[in-house]
Scaffold this active site. Structure first.
Site, mmCIF file in Angstrom:
data_model
loop_
_atom_site.group_PDB
_atom_site.id
_atom_site.type_symbol
_atom_site.label_atom_id
_atom_site.label_comp_id
_atom_site.label_asym_id
_atom_site.label_seq_id
_atom_site.Cartn_x
_atom_site.Cartn_y
_atom_site.Cartn_z
ATOM 1 N N CYS A 150 -4.600 -5.641 9.705
ATOM 2 C CA CYS A 150 -4.165 -6.853 9.477
ATOM 3 C C CYS A 150 -4.829 -7.946 10.480
ATOM 4 O O CYS A 150 -4.774 -7.521 11.776
ATOM 5 C CB CYS A 150 -2.647 -6.953 9.886
ATOM 6 S SG CYS A 150 -1.835 -5.821 9.010
ATOM 7 N N ASN A 205 -0.091 -11.664 7.515
ATOM 8 C CA ASN A 205 -1.381 -10.879 6.758
ATOM 9 C C ASN A 205 -1.088 -10.856 5.312
ATOM 10 O O ASN A 205 0.068 -11.408 4.961
ATOM 11 C CB ASN A 205 -1.496 -9.457 7.482
ATOM 12 C CG ASN A 205 -0.600 -8.558 7.009
ATOM 13 O OD1 ASN A 205 0.856 -8.901 7.147
ATOM 14 N ND2 ASN A 205 -0.454 -7.273 6.732
ATOM 15 N N PRO A 206 -1.882 -10.519 4.383
ATOM 16 C CA PRO A 206 -1.789 -10.440 3.107
ATOM 17 C C PRO A 206 -0.301 -9.822 2.630
ATOM 18 O O PRO A 206 -0.086 -10.323 1.589
ATOM 19 C CB PRO A 206 -3.001 -9.877 2.526
ATOM 20 C CG PRO A 206 -4.122 -9.759 3.527
ATOM 21 C CD PRO A 206 -3.240 -9.897 4.879
ATOM 22 N N CYS A 207 -0.056 -8.821 3.301
ATOM 23 C CA CYS A 207 1.142 -8.193 2.530
ATOM 24 C C CYS A 207 2.322 -8.632 3.360
ATOM 25 O O CYS A 207 3.460 -8.133 2.971
ATOM 26 C CB CYS A 207 1.150 -6.571 2.595
ATOM 27 S SG CYS A 207 -0.133 -5.873 1.541
ATOM 28 N N GLY A 208 2.433 -9.656 4.099
ATOM 29 C CA GLY A 208 3.533 -10.024 4.833
ATOM 30 C C GLY A 208 4.594 -9.303 6.013
ATOM 31 O O GLY A 208 5.002 -10.063 6.441
ATOM 32 N N GLU A 209 4.001 -8.067 6.267
ATOM 33 C CA GLU A 209 4.914 -7.479 7.174
ATOM 34 C C GLU A 209 4.264 -7.728 8.673
ATOM 35 O O GLU A 209 4.813 -7.236 9.560
ATOM 36 C CB GLU A 209 4.541 -5.645 6.863
ATOM 37 C CG GLU A 209 3.342 -5.314 7.522
ATOM 38 C CD GLU A 209 2.216 -5.397 6.590
ATOM 39 O OE1 GLU A 209 1.126 -4.772 6.648
ATOM 40 O OE2 GLU A 209 2.224 -6.102 5.496
ATOM 41 N N PRO A 240 3.265 -1.544 3.373
ATOM 42 C CA PRO A 240 3.099 -0.839 2.188
ATOM 43 C C PRO A 240 2.221 0.213 2.425
ATOM 44 O O PRO A 240 1.140 0.251 3.370
ATOM 45 C CB PRO A 240 2.379 -1.959 1.361
ATOM 46 C CG PRO A 240 1.498 -2.993 2.298
ATOM 47 C CD PRO A 240 2.682 -2.905 3.345
ATOM 48 N N THR A 241 2.486 1.422 1.823
ATOM 49 C CA THR A 241 2.131 2.638 2.180
ATOM 50 C C THR A 241 1.349 3.541 0.921
ATOM 51 O O THR A 241 1.429 4.637 1.138
ATOM 52 C CB THR A 241 2.763 3.487 3.048
ATOM 53 O OG1 THR A 241 4.108 3.858 2.312
ATOM 54 C CG2 THR A 241 3.167 2.902 4.392
ATOM 55 N N THR A 291 -1.404 4.522 -0.844
ATOM 56 C CA THR A 291 -2.245 5.588 -0.768
ATOM 57 C C THR A 291 -2.143 6.487 -0.027
ATOM 58 O O THR A 291 -2.177 7.737 -0.041
ATOM 59 C CB THR A 291 -3.807 5.122 -0.867
ATOM 60 O OG1 THR A 291 -3.976 4.378 0.473
ATOM 61 C CG2 THR A 291 -4.411 4.247 -2.026
ATOM 62 N N ILE A 292 -1.712 6.372 1.496
ATOM 63 C CA ILE A 292 -1.353 7.360 2.355
ATOM 64 C C ILE A 292 -0.094 8.036 2.008
ATOM 65 O O ILE A 292 -0.024 8.965 2.249
ATOM 66 C CB ILE A 292 -1.173 6.652 3.763
ATOM 67 C CG1 ILE A 292 0.202 5.741 3.969
ATOM 68 C CG2 ILE A 292 -2.353 6.194 4.287
ATOM 69 C CD1 ILE A 292 0.228 5.174 5.589
ATOM 70 N N GLY A 351 -7.713 -7.090 6.196
ATOM 71 C CA GLY A 351 -7.201 -8.233 5.285
ATOM 72 C C GLY A 351 -6.777 -9.359 6.307
ATOM 73 O O GLY A 351 -6.571 -9.354 7.426
#
Length: 782
Positions: free
Chosen positions: A85, A265-269, A431-432, A434-435, A114
């Site tokens: 991020c 960051n792009p996903c907001g967290e 957001p997780t 793929t892990i 990102g």
């Protein structure tokens, strides 16, 4: 039919397995990947062997999951960052400053980060630009430039660059910003969010006037409620823009004494200051459930304490071993040592404890677990400060005086006052996707399970397809304990069957114990009424959330993820996250869109058959004396014809080098399989700074764009792309045959008359070795 465990292995091989330059594996097994990461994170310790073993133990059984950038990059010696991020610096309101920041954005995306940008610092469209006698084009025009740049850059690994763009609710261009995503194809590489202030929310409640201001000048006034309704209507139709409650973010920031936040960051967290950076990791709550599916099921809180302390140490070490795209980012990260430790597997953990997502009992359990994680993280960081020192900008008095720090437990505050704090901020829920798959397909982040079971079609290296059943972790564990015929308990509820209120209360419950922010999407049914839809955002504000994002299938966006009976539910071309891991949007304050498709990324190109069907197209470019011939050959897979290779030829040697390069590059993409339609989008977006050309009544911005249109025509002809909706072609202006140029001169008086590439009029004359339009003044030589 292959087993569910195959998918995590494929994800590991595709995204996280270390390979050499030729693509040969260096990591032989997943355990070797975890060992590589653990060794790298422990390298800065006084006892590296001890900590390497502890980190490895926590990661190898999926209890602690560093974010993807860490797993892919740690211990590789590659020029990539371990930080997911970034928020970039404030954009100066000058042409030189704007394009200097464009370069910084490109460098950051190139290394895999990102980025988020606040465009509120740019003057509105139509404002005077002193010194040059011109009007400003406004922030949206420069966002288009950022979008084009991002389109050309592939982030490190197998994913496209991601950007967040924000604008204040009182910026004069806010209405255009709100409507930007309603224009098909615009700002596709951006997530958009409005920075909403407390004053604006109060004005909405009072239905008061709302001034639009830039640099102290009022450009207009709107009714606040009318603007709010426009924001709501836009996101109701297109799921964007999201809403970020920016005053709340700054008020609750424990670092408010030394920074101000304008973007995420792009996903907001991760709300971050200029040049702020944060690396991420997650505690897998599903792995900490003891006695699952019994009356005494519960989370092992002592294990959560120990694991949290270990994860804080690992992420703190990652700061010291990471590379940074920019020196500004390094200095900011080292000055505050921000980390973002969060959770994944929450929904599965609740299910295994017999708790229904969104219920009163689930909220209570979630708050207990999150409070324990918060306490353990801060006490671990305080202990690290005693061992290694506090973050450089730590000021105990100033820190503990912030509203964010005042909300911490008294035990934690006393520890911080006594020994300091190693990390300025510690917690975040990212957001997780793929892990979480890598961790044996556990539910993602704090999201509910999207689908407990679905089929997935995978394209194999030999061009054939394999169908897999993918099953959520909680479902598999229940069947292992109770058998396949036992009916599912009531706790097995998925996102399709949850009320919006269930999403909201869970988001608010988690946010109370997170010092940064959370990534959460509230999935809503298509038939929800507009008034009920608006109420979700108001409730999010009233419940103390730092932002709100919803996803509602609509005519503009469609249904991104579906699980129809008997059909495969796909997660996007080349995407790694299945429906149970990734919803349509995965952030607070914006939305992330998945692309359609039916196959995953293929690691080895298809072999070429001896003979292929194909077609050759003739392209006449107005500025070339020789035609360009484009040959596209196809391969047939599973009864579907798809492009396999391309050849571009012309007698015009001016184009030889780049046409050969284009031929090789596009052919290489075609042979990898998957949804290659993006090639058309990329080429059609290229514009020639010297000007394009008018062809068949349409303006084509470049020769490359014209080639893209030929490829698109071919893909439609073979059925690879659907037939587009045809719009009426623009009519060409009537031309007086006796005066074709409109200048009073006959065609015989001119050396040659052609269509102008700028205005499209028949006024382009070729004189003295140059092109000049007698209608608009265009000149190729100026």
């Amino acid at each position: 039919m292959t087993g569910a465990t195959d998918l995590p292995t494929q994800i590991w091989d595709m995204k996280y397995r270390l390979k050499d330059e030729s693509g040969q594996p260096i990591d032989g097994t997943r355990e070797e990947s975890w060992r590589r990461v653990a060794t790298a994170l422990a390298a800065v310790e006084a006892q590296p062997d001890l900590w390497s073993q502890r980190f490895f133990a926590a990661m190898s059984d999926h209890r602690f999951l560093p974010a993807g950038r860490i797993i892919a990059g740690a211990g590789t010696e590659r020029a990539v960052t371990l930080f997911n991020c970034f928020v970039m610096g404030e954009i100066p309101d000058s042409m030189g400053g704007i394009f200097a920041h464009l370069r910084e954005a490109a460098l950051t995306l190139q290394q895999g980060g990102g980025i988020g940008y606040d465009f509120s610092s740019l003057r509105p469209r139509g404002a005077r630009v002193k010194g040059v006698g011109a009007d400003a084009s406004g922030p949206l025009s420069f966002m288009d430039v950022w979008d084009a740049m991002c389109r050309t850059i592939m982030s490190a690994g197998h994913r496209r660059g991601a950007m967040m763009g924000t604008l204040r609710c009182d910026h004069p261009d806010i209405e255009a910003f709100v409507q930007a995503k309603s224009e098909a194809g615009r700002l596709t590489n951006f997530n958009l969010s409005v920075l909403v202030t407390d004053a604006f929310m109060a004005a909405v409640e009072a239905d008061a006037d709302w001034p639009l201001i830039f640099a102290g000048k009022t450009y207009g006034t709107l009714r606040a409620r009318a603007l709010w309704n426009r924001i709501m209507r836009a996101t109701y139709e297109a799921s964007e823009p999201g809403v970020i409650f920016i005053d709340r973010i700054n008020r609750l920031n424990p670092l408010a004494y030394c920074e101000e936040i304008h973007a995420t960051n792009p996903c907001g967290e991760q709300p971050l200051p200029p040049y702020g950076a944060c690396l991420l990791g997650s505690i897998n709550l599903a792995q900490l459930v003891r006695r699952p599916f019994t009356a005494t099921a519960g989370l092992d809180l002592e294990a959560l304490d120990d694991l949290t302390a270990l994860a804080v140490r690992a992420l703190d070490n990652a700061i010291d071993i990471s590379r940074f795209p920019l020196e500004h980012q390094r200095r900011e990260a080292e000055a505050k040592r921000r980390i973002g430790l969060g959770i994944t597997g929450l929904a599965d953990a609740l299910i295994m404890c017999g708790l229904t997502y969104g219920s009163r009992e689930a909220v209570t359990a979630t708050e207990t677990w999150m409070a324990r994680l918060q306490r353990a993280a801060y006490l671990a960081s305080s202990a690290l400060a005693a061992e290694k020192g506090s973050f450089p900008l730590f000021d105990a008095e100033a820190y503990l005086a912030t509203e964010g720090a005042r909300r911490l437990p008294e035990e934690v505050r006393q520890a911080i006052a006594a020994t300091g704090l190693r990390n300025g901020l510690l917690t975040s829920v990212a957001p997780t996707g793929t892990i979480s798959i890598l961790a044996d397909n556990v539910s993602s982040g704090l999201e509910p399970v999207f689908a407990f079971e679905y089929s997935r079609k995978v394209l194999l290296p030999d061009g054939s397809h394999d169908t897999q059943m993918v099953t959520d972790l909680a479902m598999r564990r229940f069947r292992a304990l109770k058998g396949d015929t036992q009916p599912l308990p009531p706790a097995f509820v998925d996102a399709q069957n949850l009320d919006p209120a269930a999403h909201l209360v869970m988001q608010a419950a988690v946010q109370r114990y997170i010092d940064s922010s959370v990534s959460k999407t509230i999935n809503l049914p298509e038939d929800i009424g507009f008034e009920a839809f608006k109420d979700v955002y108001r409730q999010a504000y009233d419940l103390g959330c730092k932002g709100c994002t919803t996803y509602r299938p609509s005519s503009l966006r469609g249904a991104v993820l579906e699980t129809p009976a008997g059909d495969a539910a796909e997660d996007g071309a080349g995407a790694s996250a299945p429906p149970s891991q990734t919803t349509a949007a995965v952030r607070e304050g914006g939305v992330a869109q998945l692309e359609p498709g039916s196959v995953v990324y293929m690691t080895r190109p298809l072999d070429r058959p001896a003979a292929l069907p194909g077609r050759t197209y003739k392209l006449t470019w107005p500025e070339s004396d020789h035609a360009i011939y484009i040959t596209l050959n196809d391969v047939v897979q599973d009864g579907r014809r798809r492009p396999f290779e391309i050849f571009i030829n012309s007698k015009n040697m001016e184009h030889y080098a780049w046409t050969v390069a284009l031929t090789r590059m596009i052919s290489a993409v075609f042979r990898r399989g998957g949804d290659v339609a993006f090639v058309v989008e990329e080429l059609k977006a290229v514009f020639d700074p010297r000007g394009g050309a008018w062809m068949q009544g349409r303006y084509v911005p470049s020769l490359l764009a014209a080639i893209g249109e030929v490829i698109e025509e071919h893909m439609i002809a073979i059925g690879f792309l659907p037939e587009p909706v045809r719009l009426a072609k623009p009519r060409r202006p009537a031309v007086n045959a006796e005066d074709p140029t409109g200048t009073g001169e006959s065609a015989e008086q001119l050396e040659r008359v052609d269509q102008c590439p700028k205005c499209g009029g028949l006024g382009l004359v070729h004189q003295e070795g140059c092109d000049l339009c007698t209608l608009c003044g265009y000149s190729r030589c100026l």
